[in-house]
Design a protein around this motif. Structure first.
Motif, PDB file in Angstrom:
ATOM      1  N   SER A  97       0.868  -1.173   0.000  1.00 51.98           N
ATOM      2  CA  SER A  97       0.000   0.000   0.000  1.00 51.98           C
ATOM      3  C   SER A  97       0.907   1.226   0.000  1.00 51.98           C
ATOM      4  N   ILE A  98       0.703   2.131  -0.950  1.00 44.55           N
ATOM      5  CA  ILE A  98       1.536   3.332  -1.042  1.00 44.55           C
ATOM      6  C   ILE A  98       0.625   4.547  -1.100  1.00 44.55           C
ATOM      7  N   ASP A  99       0.971   5.586  -0.324  1.00 39.25           N
ATOM      8  CA  ASP A  99       0.161   6.793  -0.349  1.00 39.25           C
ATOM      9  C   ASP A  99       1.044   8.032  -0.296  1.00 39.25           C
ATOM     10  N   GLY A 100       0.426   9.170  -0.598  1.00 38.68           N
ATOM     11  CA  GLY A 100       1.121  10.450  -0.611  1.00 38.68           C
ATOM     12  C   GLY A 100       1.765  10.728  -1.958  1.00 38.68           C
ATOM     13  N   ASN A 101       1.074  11.448  -2.817  1.00 37.22           N
ATOM     14  CA  ASN A 101       1.583  11.791  -4.159  1.00 37.22           C
ATOM     15  C   ASN A 101       2.071  10.564  -4.920  1.00 37.22           C
ATOM     16  N   VAL A 102       1.217   9.582  -5.034  1.00 36.14           N
ATOM     17  CA  VAL A 102       1.583   8.321  -5.684  1.00 36.14           C
ATOM     18  C   VAL A 102       1.647   8.498  -7.196  1.00 36.14           C
ATOM     19  N   ARG A 103       2.686   7.915  -7.779  1.00 37.64           N
ATOM     20  CA  ARG A 103       2.873   7.917  -9.228  1.00 37.64           C
ATOM     21  C   ARG A 103       3.115   6.481  -9.667  1.00 37.64           C
ATOM     22  N   VAL A 104       2.301   6.025 -10.617  1.00 35.56           N
ATOM     23  CA  VAL A 104       2.467   4.706 -11.223  1.00 35.56           C
ATOM     24  C   VAL A 104       2.825   4.966 -12.681  1.00 35.56           C
ATOM     25  N   ASN A 105       4.044   4.611 -13.056  1.00 33.43           N
ATOM     26  CA  ASN A 105       4.543   4.919 -14.391  1.00 33.43           C
ATOM     27  C   ASN A 105       4.808   3.616 -15.133  1.00 33.43           C
ATOM     28  N   SER A 106       4.004   3.356 -16.185  1.00 31.63           N
ATOM     29  CA  SER A 106       4.217   2.182 -17.016  1.00 31.63           C
ATOM     30  C   SER A 106       5.266   2.532 -18.064  1.00 31.63           C
ATOM     31  N   LEU A 107       6.437   1.918 -17.951  1.00 33.22           N
ATOM     32  CA  LEU A 107       7.527   2.199 -18.879  1.00 33.22           C
ATOM     33  C   LEU A 107       7.242   1.611 -20.257  1.00 33.22           C
ATOM     34  N   LEU A 108       6.452   0.530 -20.305  1.00 28.74           N
ATOM     35  CA  LEU A 108       6.149  -0.126 -21.574  1.00 28.74           C
ATOM     36  C   LEU A 108       4.956   0.508 -22.279  1.00 28.74           C
ATOM     37  N   GLN A 109       3.907   0.854 -21.528  1.00 27.43           N
ATOM     38  CA  GLN A 109       2.688   1.415 -22.116  1.00 27.43           C
ATOM     39  C   GLN A 109       2.721   2.941 -22.222  1.00 27.43           C
ATOM     40  N   LYS A 110       3.712   3.573 -21.591  1.00 27.98           N
ATOM     41  CA  LYS A 110       3.830   5.041 -21.587  1.00 27.98           C
ATOM     42  C   LYS A 110       2.579   5.685 -20.980  1.00 27.98           C
ATOM     43  N   ILE A 111       2.141   5.118 -19.844  1.00 29.84           N
ATOM     44  CA  ILE A 111       0.972   5.622 -19.126  1.00 29.84           C
ATOM     45  C   ILE A 111       1.407   6.019 -17.716  1.00 29.84           C
ATOM     46  N   LEU A 112       0.863   7.127 -17.225  1.00 38.07           N
ATOM     47  CA  LEU A 112       1.144   7.594 -15.870  1.00 38.07           C
ATOM     48  C   LEU A 112      -0.166   7.666 -15.100  1.00 38.07           C
ATOM     49  N   LEU A 113      -0.211   7.016 -13.936  1.00 35.05           N
ATOM     50  CA  LEU A 113      -1.340   7.123 -13.013  1.00 35.05           C
ATOM     51  C   LEU A 113      -0.881   7.960 -11.824  1.00 35.05           C
ATOM     52  N   THR A 114      -1.710   8.900 -11.389  1.00 37.04           N
ATOM     53  CA  THR A 114      -1.409   9.663 -10.180  1.00 37.04           C
ATOM     54  C   THR A 114      -2.618   9.594  -9.261  1.00 37.04           C
ATOM     55  N   SER A 115      -2.341   9.429  -7.972  1.00 36.31           N
ATOM     56  CA  SER A 115      -3.412   9.295  -6.990  1.00 36.31           C
ATOM     57  C   SER A 115      -2.840   9.590  -5.608  1.00 36.31           C
ATOM     58  N   ASP A 116      -3.733   9.643  -4.634  1.00 34.26           N
ATOM     59  CA  ASP A 116      -3.288   9.804  -3.247  1.00 34.26           C
ATOM     60  C   ASP A 116      -2.955   8.464  -2.616  1.00 34.26           C
TER      61      ASP A 116
END
Length: 178
Positions: A97-116
């Motif tokens: 579980s990760i929180d606080g300005n979370v960034r999920v960066n797919s290096l293969l799909q070139k997609i960025l998810l941002t959430s709390d």
């Protein structure tokens, strides 16, 4: 001479105030480590690598992470990285579980998810959030107000309770405004 002792006393007091707090008898059971890396391997290749600046192992069911960085791997290559300010690793459930300005960066799909807040289930290879999540690919952005669910490679992203407001003029959908 009195001025020297007075100055020395002030310097000692300032040094005492700025020094790290000594461990008390209550802190003896604290199990903390800095610059920690945890990982899982299969067939001599890492499936995932979790790094944190500081980890508290005091709780026997989970580790508390400061500045966690989770790297997910596919076919021996980095595929997705997840980072935030705080997190936990639940040992029994294999749940990160990760929180606080979370960034999920797919290096293969070139997609960025941002959430709390983002969760990653290690066994099910599943990433999800229950709060507002912004999905960015190129110049396009979609906001999922109630979160998302996807695999760790971000191949297929499901938006939870997504609503879209369409323009009142149908011509705006085609880019034709009169």
């Amino acid at each position: 001479m009195k001025k020297f002792f007075g100055l020395l006393f002030v310097l000692v007091c300032l040094a005492a105030c700025s020094a790290d707090k000594p461990l008390s008898s209550d802190d003896e059971d604290v199990q903390q480590a800095t610059d920690v890396t945890l990982f899982e391997s299969k067939d001599s290749q890492n499936k995932w690598v979790l790094h944190a600046d500081k980890v508290n192992f005091e709780d026997m069911t989970r580790a508390v992470l400061i500045n966690p960085h989770l790297m997910l791997r596919e076919n021996g290559q980095d595929s997705t990285e997840v980072s935030g300010k705080r997190g936990t690793l639940d040992y029994a459930n294999k749940l990160v579980s990760i929180d606080g300005n979370v960034r999920v960066n797919s290096l293969l799909q070139k997609i960025l998810l941002t959430s709390d807040h983002i969760y990653y289930d290690i066994d099910k290879d599943r990433i999800w959030s229950d709060s507002k999540t912004v999905v960015t690919r190129g110049s396009g952005k979609i906001t999922a107000k109630n979160g998302i669910e996807t695999d760790s490679k971000l191949h297929k992203i499901q938006f939870k309770k997504q609503t879209t407001q369409l323009p009142t003029n149908p011509d705006e959908l085609q880019g034709v405004i009169k």
